[in-house]
Enzyme design. Structure first.
Site, PDB file in Angstrom:
ATOM      1  N   SER A 147     -14.910  15.885  22.709  1.00  0.00           N
ATOM      2  CA  SER A 147     -14.225  16.047  23.998  1.00  0.00           C
ATOM      3  C   SER A 147     -13.845  17.519  24.209  1.00  0.00           C
ATOM      4  O   SER A 147     -14.709  18.387  24.157  1.00  0.00           O
ATOM      5  CB  SER A 147     -13.003  15.122  24.037  1.00  0.00           C
ATOM      6  OG  SER A 147     -12.444  15.080  25.318  1.00  0.00           O
TER       7      SER A 147
ATOM      8  N   HIS B 206     -14.904   6.862  26.276  1.00  0.00           N
ATOM      9  CA  HIS B 206     -14.721   8.209  25.741  1.00  0.00           C
ATOM     10  C   HIS B 206     -14.116   8.179  24.331  1.00  0.00           C
ATOM     11  O   HIS B 206     -14.452   8.994  23.482  1.00  0.00           O
ATOM     12  CB  HIS B 206     -13.810   8.985  26.696  1.00  0.00           C
ATOM     13  CG  HIS B 206     -13.727  10.453  26.409  1.00  0.00           C
ATOM     14  ND1 HIS B 206     -14.826  11.277  26.418  1.00  0.00           N
ATOM     15  CD2 HIS B 206     -12.665  11.250  26.105  1.00  0.00           C
ATOM     16  CE1 HIS B 206     -14.444  12.517  26.142  1.00  0.00           C
ATOM     17  NE2 HIS B 206     -13.149  12.531  25.936  1.00  0.00           N
TER      18      HIS B 206
ATOM     19  N   ASP C 259     -19.151   6.040  27.966  1.00  0.00           N
ATOM     20  CA  ASP C 259     -18.179   7.092  28.296  1.00  0.00           C
ATOM     21  C   ASP C 259     -18.376   7.490  29.757  1.00  0.00           C
ATOM     22  O   ASP C 259     -19.402   8.068  30.107  1.00  0.00           O
ATOM     23  CB  ASP C 259     -18.412   8.288  27.361  1.00  0.00           C
ATOM     24  CG  ASP C 259     -17.406   9.417  27.561  1.00  0.00           C
ATOM     25  OD1 ASP C 259     -16.617   9.368  28.526  1.00  0.00           O
ATOM     26  OD2 ASP C 259     -17.419  10.351  26.744  1.00  0.00           O
TER      27      ASP C 259
END
Lengths: 368, 194
Positions: A147, A345, A312
């Site tokens: 991320s 995610h 995601d």
């Protein structure tokens, strides 16, 4: 694995992307494993929004407090600390030990608060490079993150092409979309419109904008899970026997979000949250190249492993494929995994045999 | 002579190659070791992708049916589709894409015109099952079988030029009646006009 957090102090000023200068700063970090004699086995792990330098292991006085990527990093884990010297670091502007809004401003002797400058991913990497110098690491075997941490791993390959052999980029995007920025802005508005925010000078008032932080975190959590994962985990299960026809918690998901919001607002700093979301919004390595990501990556020299997760929707696989395309255009050594994991995610933090197996194999092939 | 050797012979030293449906990366590793040909594999199967990473082969986990849009025009000397053609739903766009991103394509497939396959259908009355086609009709990744004649007709339709052809049976080249006596066909084609 028992670990001890450490701090490194840097008295040379750091000029930030936004124009401000940090006169001095500290970085909180932890290390796992041993640096080899050739200094060729160092791996820098970069964290995402709410994590810290505490990547793996636990503290002697707090055995319950496991590092946030303890399933990935440690002896015999995919990133094996019997072989690699792993460094967890806390980026500047955070609230877990590195210099940030809660630190003392040397000019005033009071907490920086709202006066702490907005920092960028590039600034974090510049500060981390100082930490690398401090630890005597000329070149990392790998820089790795998920991320927002993945943005740092990418940026390392751009800011310091010679200093990174492998860049491991997980659940990433080369830039935020308008929708991503929109979610961040709602989170910031929740914080800034909290009456306890006081324009960021809440420390001296002895209050915390907890309501804003709670809502910011609740919004974040919605984007970390896929629709399916949320339905699977919570469904429409009620917390009470029958609907109350009032505004107390009816559904499990409401309870979950409130719990996450409460927990987060008890330890996270609001000024930090504002700055991290801005760092996310601003990150766009292609911006200086007329939006041409391939041109931006022309200076990269690292080998890359890019990993995305099909469920995601915050940073969808299509965004990782933009990175892949730019790397292919530059003929980088590159592998790309698109893991068909259902969690959204958050999948980058979870143990999945395919994902962890690939990371283990990849690290296994890194020559030391 | 094996398929691997045939393909390696057709790849010039140092050529950039793209191997579509690359499996565990054996071919790419071989091309790197014998021809110093760097390249990428495309594979969708999780277990095979993991094997590629173990083999230290560049692998991209993507679905060939989605096209090759991540690759620039002419970015490879050679694009390989080894024993994968028959498992693709839409061959025409893929072959066009292969010759967009590569100067040449190498395509191999099990020959459905091989006499054993013909006999199994004609006399046995059932779909062929063999070393090259080890699947039952209801449990196969293969969706579009073809013969040498069929493939060459498709090449003609697409304006592709066949540069070389090797037909094998049990590792031996077949010279006479290849569409009848060969079980595996390997073609080198280009988009260049004659």
């Amino acid at each position: 694995m028992i670990v001890t957090p450490q701090k490194a102090r840097f008295s040379e000023p750091l000029k930030l992307t936004g124009g401000a200068v940090l006169p001095e700063f500290e970085i909180a970090y932890e290390t796992y494993g041993e640096l080899n004699a050739a200094r060729s086995n160092a791996v820098l792990v970069c964290h995402a929004l709410n994590a810290s330098h505490h990547v793996a292991g636990s503290y002697a006085d707090d055995p319950e407090n496991l590092g946030w990527w303890d399933n990935m990093v440690g002896p015999g884990k995919p990133l094996d600390t019997n072989r690699f010297f792993v460094i967890g670091n806390n980026y500047i502007g955070s609230c877990f030990g590195s210099t940030g809004p809660t630190s003392t401003n040397p000019a005033t002797g009071k907490p920086w608060g709202a006066d702490f400058p907005v920092v960028t991913v590039e600034d974090w990497v510049a500060a981390q490079a100082r930490l690398a110098d401090h630890l005597g690491i000329e070149r990392f075997a790998a820089v790795m993150g998920g991320s927002l941490g993945a943005m740092q791993a990418l940026q390392w390959a751009l800011s310091h092409p010679q200093r990174v052999r492998h860049s491991i980029v997980i659940a990433a995007t080369p830039r935020l979309s308008a929708q991503n920025i929109a979610f961040n802005e709602v989170a910031r508005q929740a914080i800034m419109t909290d009456p306890d925010f006081h324009g960021g000078h809440y420390y001296e008032k002895g209050v915390v904008p907890r309501r804003g932080l709670r809502i910011a975190r609740m919004i974040g959590h919605i984007t970390y899970l896929s629709d399916d994962a949320m339905m699977e985990k919570f469904g429409r299960v009620l917390r009470r026997v029958t609907p109350g026809f009032d505004f107390d918690v009816d559904f499990e998901i409401e309870s979950y979000l409130r719990h996450q919001g409460d927990k987060f607002s008890s330890y996270f700093d609001a000024n930090t949250y504002l700055r991290i979301t801005k760092a996310l919004d601003y990150y766009d390595p292609a911006a200086d190249f007329g939006g041409d990501l391939s041109a931006a990556f022309a200076r990269a020299q690292a080998d890359f492993l890019v990993v995305s997760f099909t469920s995601d929707w915050r940073f969808a696989s299509s965004r990782s494929r933009q990175i892949v395309r730019a790397l292919l255009d530059n003929r980088r050594v590159l592998s790309y995994l698109e893991i068909d994991a259902p969690q959204g995610h958050d999948a980058f933090l979870l143990d999945d045999a395919r994902y962890f197996g690939a990371l283990r194999a990849y690290f296994g092939n890194i020559a030391l | 002579m094996t398929e691997l050797e045939t393909i390696a012979r057709w790849v010039s030293p140092g050529a950039r190659v793209l191997d579509l449906g690359c499996g565990d990366g054996t071919l790419l590793k071989h091309l790197w070791q014998t021809r110093q040909a760097p390249g990428y594999g495309v594979e969708i199967d999780d277990a095979k992708v993991l094997e590629c990473i173990r083999n230290d082969v560049n692998v991209l986990q993507m679905d060939l049916e989605d096209g090759l849009s991540v690759f620039q025009d002419g970015s490879f000397q050679c694009v390989i589709l080894s024993e994968t053609l028959q498992a693709i739903h839409r061959q025409e766009p893929l072959l066009r894409e292969m010759l967009r991103v590569g100067r040449e394509a190498i395509v191999s497939f099990p020959n459905f015109g091989y006499w054993r396959a013909r006999i199994q259908i004609a006399l046995g009355g059932h779909m062929p099952v063999s070393k090259e086609l080890p699947y039952q009709w209801y449990d196969t990744p293969n969706v579009h079988h073809c013969t040498l004649v069929d493939f060459e007709a498709l090449c003609a339709k697409l304006g592709l030029r066949v540069l070389e052809r090797v037909v094998l049976r049990d590792g031996h080249p077949v010279g006479v009646l290849p569409n009848l006596l060969g079980s595996l066909a390997i073609y080198r084609v280009s988009a260049q006009p004659r």
